[in-house]
Design a protein around this motif. Sequence first.
Motif, PDB file in Angstrom:
ATOM      1  N   UNK A  22       0.844  -1.204   0.000  1.00 32.35           N
ATOM      2  CA  UNK A  22       0.000   0.000   0.000  1.00 32.35           C
ATOM      3  C   UNK A  22       0.876   1.250   0.000  1.00 32.35           C
ATOM      4  N   UNK A  23       1.972   1.232   0.766  1.00 34.33           N
ATOM      5  CA  UNK A  23       2.897   2.376   0.773  1.00 34.33           C
ATOM      6  C   UNK A  23       3.520   2.572  -0.608  1.00 34.33           C
ATOM      7  N   UNK A  24       3.825   1.484  -1.302  1.00 39.67           N
ATOM      8  CA  UNK A  24       4.372   1.595  -2.655  1.00 39.67           C
ATOM      9  C   UNK A  24       3.335   2.156  -3.631  1.00 39.67           C
ATOM     10  N   UNK A  25       2.077   1.768  -3.468  1.00 39.46           N
ATOM     11  CA  UNK A  25       1.023   2.306  -4.328  1.00 39.46           C
ATOM     12  C   UNK A  25       0.813   3.792  -4.059  1.00 39.46           C
ATOM     13  N   UNK A  29       1.295   6.878  -6.661  1.00 39.89           N
ATOM     14  CA  UNK A  29       0.321   7.946  -6.840  1.00 39.89           C
ATOM     15  C   UNK A  29       0.972   9.314  -6.620  1.00 39.89           C
ATOM     16  N   UNK A  30       1.829   9.418  -5.609  1.00 37.71           N
ATOM     17  CA  UNK A  30       2.537  10.685  -5.360  1.00 37.71           C
ATOM     18  C   UNK A  30       3.449  11.061  -6.524  1.00 37.71           C
ATOM     19  N   UNK A  31       4.094  10.061  -7.118  1.00 36.72           N
ATOM     20  CA  UNK A  31       4.960  10.329  -8.270  1.00 36.72           C
ATOM     21  C   UNK A  31       4.156  10.897  -9.426  1.00 36.72           C
ATOM     22  N   UNK A  32       3.009  10.291  -9.701  1.00 32.64           N
ATOM     23  CA  UNK A  32       2.157  10.779 -10.797  1.00 32.64           C
ATOM     24  C   UNK A  32       1.615  12.169 -10.471  1.00 32.64           C
ATOM     25  N   UNK A  50      11.031  10.323  -3.990  1.00 30.98           N
ATOM     26  CA  UNK A  50       9.969   9.319  -3.905  1.00 30.98           C
ATOM     27  C   UNK A  50      10.492   7.965  -4.381  1.00 30.98           C
ATOM     28  N   UNK A  51      11.240   7.954  -5.471  1.00 29.20           N
ATOM     29  CA  UNK A  51      11.797   6.698  -5.984  1.00 29.20           C
ATOM     30  C   UNK A  51      12.776   6.071  -4.994  1.00 29.20           C
ATOM     31  N   UNK A  52      13.544   6.895  -4.293  1.00 29.81           N
ATOM     32  CA  UNK A  52      14.483   6.372  -3.301  1.00 29.81           C
ATOM     33  C   UNK A  52      13.749   5.715  -2.139  1.00 29.81           C
ATOM     34  N   UNK A  58      11.314  -1.641  -1.024  1.00 35.01           N
ATOM     35  CA  UNK A  58      11.443  -2.908  -1.747  1.00 35.01           C
ATOM     36  C   UNK A  58      12.662  -3.676  -1.264  1.00 35.01           C
ATOM     37  N   UNK A  59      13.795  -2.994  -1.126  1.00 39.77           N
ATOM     38  CA  UNK A  59      15.023  -3.675  -0.698  1.00 39.77           C
ATOM     39  C   UNK A  59      14.893  -4.213   0.722  1.00 39.77           C
ATOM     40  N   UNK A  60      14.319  -3.432   1.613  1.00 38.00           N
ATOM     41  CA  UNK A  60      14.228  -3.859   3.005  1.00 38.00           C
ATOM     42  C   UNK A  60      13.241  -4.992   3.224  1.00 38.00           C
ATOM     43  N   UNK A  61      12.061  -4.894   2.620  1.00 38.50           N
ATOM     44  CA  UNK A  61      11.005  -5.848   2.952  1.00 38.50           C
ATOM     45  C   UNK A  61      10.820  -6.954   1.913  1.00 38.50           C
ATOM     46  N   UNK A  62      10.860  -6.646   0.628  1.00 37.40           N
ATOM     47  CA  UNK A  62      10.656  -7.686  -0.372  1.00 37.40           C
ATOM     48  C   UNK A  62      11.934  -8.450  -0.682  1.00 37.40           C
ATOM     49  N   UNK A  63      13.085  -7.786  -0.539  1.00 40.05           N
ATOM     50  CA  UNK A  63      14.361  -8.477  -0.725  1.00 40.05           C
ATOM     51  C   UNK A  63      14.902  -8.990   0.614  1.00 40.05           C
ATOM     52  N   UNK A  64      14.169  -8.754   1.699  1.00 39.00           N
ATOM     53  CA  UNK A  64      14.474  -9.246   3.044  1.00 39.00           C
ATOM     54  C   UNK A  64      15.816  -8.750   3.581  1.00 39.00           C
TER      55      UNK A  64
END
Length: 111
Positions: A22-25, A29-32, A50-52, A58-64
Amino acid sequence: MSDHENSFVHIASVKLLLVVWIALMIGTWLTVAASNVDLGALNIWIGLGIATVKATLVALFYMHLRWDKPFNAFVFVGAFFLLFLFIGFAMMDTAHYQVDLIPGYSPGMGG
């Protein structure tokens, strides 16, 4: 071996992964939304910020990386440092001969 040693357990809960998603979504939205506001040269810095944040999530949670050994995070950050270093060298080289790229063009002179 016991069954416990062979089972795979997710480190991050589904709830945590959904919150990060949800934070990524929201970041998308903020980027757009930020791209539709003309802030001049500040637009690129807002987009990069925003991209950083999104890349960090992504690196912390999805890449563990949050639960991984600190050495792996060091290698990950070191790789980015070297990437930025090499890009910086390429940019310095381009700035050196940029005047010759377009004859008669002088950056910053308007017009």
